[in-house]
Design a protein around this motif. Structure first.
Motif, PDB file in Angstrom:
ATOM      1  N   ARG A 267      -1.004   2.254   6.504  1.00  0.00           N
ATOM      2  CA  ARG A 267      -0.970   1.828   5.100  1.00  0.00           C
ATOM      3  C   ARG A 267       0.434   1.373   4.702  1.00  0.00           C
ATOM      4  O   ARG A 267       0.609   0.364   4.014  1.00  0.00           O
ATOM      5  CB  ARG A 267      -1.435   2.966   4.192  1.00  0.00           C
ATOM      6  CG  ARG A 267      -2.914   3.337   4.326  1.00  0.00           C
ATOM      7  CD  ARG A 267      -3.284   4.400   3.311  1.00  0.00           C
ATOM      8  NE  ARG A 267      -4.692   4.780   3.379  1.00  0.00           N
ATOM      9  CZ  ARG A 267      -5.125   5.992   3.741  1.00  0.00           C
ATOM     10  NH1 ARG A 267      -4.260   6.944   4.082  1.00  0.00           N
ATOM     11  NH2 ARG A 267      -6.418   6.260   3.776  1.00  0.00           N
ATOM     12  N   GLN A 273      -1.196  -4.120  -0.446  1.00  0.00           N
ATOM     13  CA  GLN A 273      -0.904  -2.911  -1.200  1.00  0.00           C
ATOM     14  C   GLN A 273      -1.747  -2.894  -2.471  1.00  0.00           C
ATOM     15  O   GLN A 273      -2.156  -3.947  -2.978  1.00  0.00           O
ATOM     16  CB  GLN A 273       0.582  -2.851  -1.545  1.00  0.00           C
ATOM     17  CG  GLN A 273       1.502  -2.736  -0.330  1.00  0.00           C
ATOM     18  CD  GLN A 273       1.277  -1.451   0.459  1.00  0.00           C
ATOM     19  OE1 GLN A 273       1.034  -0.381  -0.119  1.00  0.00           O
ATOM     20  NE2 GLN A 273       1.347  -1.546   1.775  1.00  0.00           N
ATOM     21  N   PRO A 274      -2.049  -1.712  -2.997  1.00  0.00           N
ATOM     22  CA  PRO A 274      -2.889  -1.614  -4.196  1.00  0.00           C
ATOM     23  C   PRO A 274      -2.385  -2.489  -5.336  1.00  0.00           C
ATOM     24  O   PRO A 274      -1.182  -2.554  -5.611  1.00  0.00           O
ATOM     25  CB  PRO A 274      -2.811  -0.122  -4.551  1.00  0.00           C
ATOM     26  CG  PRO A 274      -2.557   0.551  -3.236  1.00  0.00           C
ATOM     27  CD  PRO A 274      -1.665  -0.387  -2.475  1.00  0.00           C
ATOM     28  N   ARG A 293      -7.622  -2.360  -3.782  1.00  0.00           N
ATOM     29  CA  ARG A 293      -7.584  -1.007  -4.323  1.00  0.00           C
ATOM     30  C   ARG A 293      -6.936  -0.034  -3.336  1.00  0.00           C
ATOM     31  O   ARG A 293      -5.997   0.666  -3.656  1.00  0.00           O
ATOM     32  CB  ARG A 293      -8.990  -0.545  -4.714  1.00  0.00           C
ATOM     33  CG  ARG A 293      -9.493  -1.168  -6.015  1.00  0.00           C
ATOM     34  CD  ARG A 293      -8.476  -0.993  -7.114  1.00  0.00           C
ATOM     35  NE  ARG A 293      -8.847  -1.652  -8.367  1.00  0.00           N
ATOM     36  CZ  ARG A 293      -7.988  -1.906  -9.336  1.00  0.00           C
ATOM     37  NH1 ARG A 293      -6.713  -1.573  -9.176  1.00  0.00           N
ATOM     38  NH2 ARG A 293      -8.375  -2.491 -10.444  1.00  0.00           N
ATOM     39  N   GLU A 294      -7.436   0.002  -2.108  1.00  0.00           N
ATOM     40  CA  GLU A 294      -6.854   0.897  -1.113  1.00  0.00           C
ATOM     41  C   GLU A 294      -7.415   0.581   0.259  1.00  0.00           C
ATOM     42  O   GLU A 294      -8.409  -0.145   0.393  1.00  0.00           O
ATOM     43  CB  GLU A 294      -7.156   2.364  -1.447  1.00  0.00           C
ATOM     44  CG  GLU A 294      -8.629   2.737  -1.328  1.00  0.00           C
ATOM     45  CD  GLU A 294      -8.867   4.226  -1.419  1.00  0.00           C
ATOM     46  OE1 GLU A 294      -7.888   4.986  -1.460  1.00  0.00           O
ATOM     47  OE2 GLU A 294     -10.054   4.637  -1.429  1.00  0.00           O
ATOM     48  N   ILE A 295      -6.772   1.117   1.274  1.00  0.00           N
ATOM     49  CA  ILE A 295      -7.330   1.176   2.622  1.00  0.00           C
ATOM     50  C   ILE A 295      -7.826   2.602   2.785  1.00  0.00           C
ATOM     51  O   ILE A 295      -7.046   3.557   2.701  1.00  0.00           O
ATOM     52  CB  ILE A 295      -6.278   0.822   3.688  1.00  0.00           C
ATOM     53  CG1 ILE A 295      -5.839  -0.634   3.511  1.00  0.00           C
ATOM     54  CG2 ILE A 295      -6.836   1.050   5.091  1.00  0.00           C
ATOM     55  CD1 ILE A 295      -4.673  -1.033   4.387  1.00  0.00           C
ATOM     56  N   ASP A 296      -9.133   2.747   2.976  1.00  0.00           N
ATOM     57  CA  ASP A 296      -9.708   4.090   2.931  1.00  0.00           C
ATOM     58  C   ASP A 296      -9.488   4.854   4.230  1.00  0.00           C
ATOM     59  O   ASP A 296      -8.799   4.383   5.151  1.00  0.00           O
ATOM     60  CB  ASP A 296     -11.181   4.040   2.519  1.00  0.00           C
ATOM     61  CG  ASP A 296     -12.096   3.459   3.604  1.00  0.00           C
ATOM     62  OD1 ASP A 296     -11.665   3.296   4.761  1.00  0.00           O
ATOM     63  OD2 ASP A 296     -13.270   3.159   3.278  1.00  0.00           O
ATOM     64  N   ASP A 297     -10.093   6.021   4.317  1.00  0.00           N
ATOM     65  CA  ASP A 297      -9.816   6.920   5.440  1.00  0.00           C
ATOM     66  C   ASP A 297     -10.481   6.519   6.748  1.00  0.00           C
ATOM     67  O   ASP A 297     -10.290   7.198   7.769  1.00  0.00           O
ATOM     68  CB  ASP A 297     -10.234   8.354   5.072  1.00  0.00           C
ATOM     69  CG  ASP A 297      -9.310   8.965   4.025  1.00  0.00           C
ATOM     70  OD1 ASP A 297      -8.197   8.433   3.839  1.00  0.00           O
ATOM     71  OD2 ASP A 297      -9.706   9.969   3.388  1.00  0.00           O
ATOM     72  N   GLU A 302     -10.850  -1.405   0.475  1.00  0.00           N
ATOM     73  CA  GLU A 302     -11.595  -1.339  -0.780  1.00  0.00           C
ATOM     74  C   GLU A 302     -11.029  -2.375  -1.739  1.00  0.00           C
ATOM     75  O   GLU A 302      -9.809  -2.416  -1.987  1.00  0.00           O
ATOM     76  CB  GLU A 302     -11.513   0.050  -1.414  1.00  0.00           C
ATOM     77  CG  GLU A 302     -12.333   0.138  -2.703  1.00  0.00           C
ATOM     78  CD  GLU A 302     -12.316   1.518  -3.339  1.00  0.00           C
ATOM     79  OE1 GLU A 302     -12.529   1.589  -4.569  1.00  0.00           O
ATOM     80  OE2 GLU A 302     -12.088   2.500  -2.607  1.00  0.00           O
ATOM     81  N   ARG A 310     -16.964  -2.885  -6.990  1.00  0.00           N
ATOM     82  CA  ARG A 310     -16.094  -2.506  -5.875  1.00  0.00           C
ATOM     83  C   ARG A 310     -16.845  -2.632  -4.559  1.00  0.00           C
ATOM     84  O   ARG A 310     -18.034  -2.317  -4.481  1.00  0.00           O
ATOM     85  CB  ARG A 310     -15.568  -1.081  -6.051  1.00  0.00           C
ATOM     86  CG  ARG A 310     -14.602  -0.952  -7.219  1.00  0.00           C
ATOM     87  CD  ARG A 310     -13.705   0.250  -7.082  1.00  0.00           C
ATOM     88  NE  ARG A 310     -12.742   0.321  -8.174  1.00  0.00           N
ATOM     89  CZ  ARG A 310     -11.694   1.162  -8.188  1.00  0.00           C
ATOM     90  NH1 ARG A 310     -11.490   1.984  -7.165  1.00  0.00           N
ATOM     91  NH2 ARG A 310     -10.859   1.177  -9.216  1.00  0.00           N
ATOM     92  N   ARG A 312     -16.290  -2.313  -0.034  1.00  0.00           N
ATOM     93  CA  ARG A 312     -15.464  -1.854   1.089  1.00  0.00           C
ATOM     94  C   ARG A 312     -15.714  -2.782   2.277  1.00  0.00           C
ATOM     95  O   ARG A 312     -16.860  -2.927   2.716  1.00  0.00           O
ATOM     96  CB  ARG A 312     -15.785  -0.402   1.456  1.00  0.00           C
ATOM     97  CG  ARG A 312     -15.387   0.593   0.364  1.00  0.00           C
ATOM     98  CD  ARG A 312     -15.712   2.027   0.752  1.00  0.00           C
ATOM     99  NE  ARG A 312     -15.428   2.956  -0.331  1.00  0.00           N
ATOM    100  CZ  ARG A 312     -14.263   3.572  -0.497  1.00  0.00           C
ATOM    101  NH1 ARG A 312     -13.273   3.349   0.361  1.00  0.00           N
ATOM    102  NH2 ARG A 312     -14.086   4.411  -1.498  1.00  0.00           N
TER     103      ARG A 312
END
Length: 322
Positions: A267, A273-274, A293-297, A302, A310, A312
């Motif tokens: 990340r 970046q968000p 929004r984010e890079i998830d787990d 996202e 939203r 993914r």
């Protein structure tokens, strides 16, 4: 000449970088005859080692000298690994898939001095000229679920990141698999996996790495205006050393899954970046804008559409909107 003698000769040169060593001193050090030293030098030159020699001075490895042979790879890898080295091949990923289909248990590293039909995402051709790049694939057979497999490309990118940091190079990652220095793309990763139709389990995975170490002699093709090189001038590391370093780190990260403690590194090194605005290019249909929004787990991106919906994304093409 046995491989161990050539390797011992090479190790002696590496132990004294830039220094001349006479044939007599090398013979005494290695416990062989001077004619055996001469034969080792001749064979190593024929295998591509840049080796200097001079009367009454002896031998030394030339600046930028390296050995790109299967013996060299095997000397750097752990004993459980197999290796193949090709002067030219259509695609290291294709060769790794063929080896897997033939029952090779892995781990297997397949490297090539050049690829004539290297592949990128969506079947694109990957420019893989001789002398300037590093092209290799890794075959593994880990016990992973389909969700855990989605982290493999992320792990591969972090493996490159960590390996290059050892040589003072900081790269960034453009989700999901583009490797960047500044605004130039210097490499890419192509991961492929095959699952069993009977039980749905992972049969094998292949990760292919393509790195532009230096600029090609005739520059990059006109269609690759965003392409760049990791190093200016000669690379300060041999291709075999860098490939094996990446492969060993990559396997360690894959073996640790589902523990993905490397995600914070991924990340932090990511260009996305968000809050950033991007354009998404799906496999079919028209492109559309979105917010990051984010890079998830599990490594998915996202995004938020203009409508507030939203999504993914597990893969695909994106561009950053300036």
């Amino acid at each position: 000449m046995v491989d161990s003698t050539k390797q011992a000769f090479l190790n002696a040169l590496r132990a004294a970088p830039g220094q001349w060593q006479s044939g007599e001193s090398l013979a005494k050090l290695l416990g062989i005859s001077r004619s055996a030293v001469w034969k080792a030098a001749k064979e190593l030159r024929s295998e591509g080692l840049l080796l200097e020699s001079a009367p009454r001075r002896g031998y030394r490895m030339a600046e930028g000298g390296e050995l790109f042979t299967v013996e060299e790879f095997r000397s750097l890898l752990e004993p459980i690994w197999q290796a193949e080295v090709w002067p030219s091949i259509s695609s290291t990923n294709d060769r790794a898939r063929a080896a897997a289909a033939a029952g090779n248990p892995g781990p297997l590293l397949i490297a090539a001095a050049e690829q004539t039909a290297g592949r990128g995402r969506r079947g694109r051709c990957y420019f893989s000229p001789a002398h300037s790049g590093l092209y290799f694939s890794v075959l593994l057979r880990p016990a992973l679920s389909s969700v855990e497999v989605s982290l493999v490309t992320t792990a591969a990118a972090v493996a490159v990141l960590r390996a290059l940091q050892r040589y003072g190079v900081d790269i960034t990652i453009r989700w999901v698999n583009d490797l960047m220095v500044g605004e130039k793309k210097v490499g890419g990763i192509l991961t492929e996996s095959v699952f069993s139709l009977e039980d749905g389990g992972l049969e094998y995975l292949v990760a292919g790495f393509g790195l532009n170490l230096t600029a090609p002699a005739n520059s990059f093709p006109a269609g690759l205006s965003d392409a760049g090189a990791i190093f200016e001038g000669a690379a300060p590391v041999s291709r075999a050393e860098l490939a094996t370093s990446i492969a060993l780190i990559f396997k360690q990260l894959v073996d640790a899954l589902p523990d993905a403690d490397f995600l914070p590194e991924y990340r932090a090194a990511n260009l996305l970046q968000p809050g950033m605005t991007i354009r998404v290019f799906p496999l079919s249909g028209v492109s559309y804008p979105a917010l990051v929004r984010e890079i998830d787990d599990v490594g998915r991106l996202e995004i938020e559409l203009l409508s507030g919906e939203r999504r993914r994304l597990s893969g695909g093409e994106i561009s950053i909107v300036q």
